[in-house]
Design a protein around this motif. Structure first.
Motif: not given
Length: 171
Positions: A83-86, A92-93, A107, A120, A124, A134, A142
């Motif tokens: 999972h590499n989305h924000a 927020n992750r 979100c 992500a 940050s 996060n 993470e």
């Protein structure tokens, strides 16, 4: 409800079965598909994939789940990715992909809706987030964010002459 009928929401137990006939891990769930998702997250290495479509093509494998107490085998194609989305609004992750609504993403924190999530690592930096901000629960690291998906391929039975083993409880 009659005594002979079982509750359809009752938790069932499944075990992961390997090609050599050995079985390992117990997964408890109401449905075999939910147990398959748990098994995929535990057994399949995401191998660096961050895109579900690419992971499905290049990192998928078959999972065989046997319902404990029966000879029923459930066969799934499973794949995992990191999972590499924000959220592009708040960083927020906890971003979820929606299947039936547009825009595709939402979100969980700020309720923003968008078509393309932010990476992500970019979030940050942009929002100057530390580990507490996060959107991840304290118990999640993470590096351990693995998502999974499964497709049911069919159902079978363990041959009658084959011995069934029940895995020991996981620690």
């Amino acid at each position: 409800m009659a005594e002979s009928e079982s509750d359809p929401n009752e938790k069932r137990k499944f075990t992961l079965r390997f090609e050599d006939g050995s079985e390992r891990h117990k997964f408890t769930s109401e449905w075999p598909g939910h147990a398959a998702l748990k098994a995929a997250r535990k057994e399949i290495d995401p191998n660096g994939f961050t895109d579900p479509e690419t992971a499905e093509e290049e990192n998928s494998t078959r999972l065989y789940l046997r319902e404990i107490g029966t000879r029923k085998l459930f066969v799934y194609k499973a794949w995992t990715w990191k999972h590499n989305h924000a959220c592009p609004e708040c960083g927020n992750r906890r971003v979820y992909r929606r299947k039936r609504k547009d825009p595709d993403y939402r979100c969980a924190n700020c309720k923003a809706e968008f078509d393309t999530p932010m990476d992500a690592s970019e979030a940050s930096e942009k929002f100057d987030l530390d580990d507490d901000e996060n959107g991840l629960p304290d118990y999640l690291d993470e590096d351990d964010l693995t998502e999974a998906d499964v497709t049911r391929l069919g159902r079978s039975r363990v041959p009658d002459g084959e011995r069934l083993t029940t895995p020991e409880e996981d620690s």
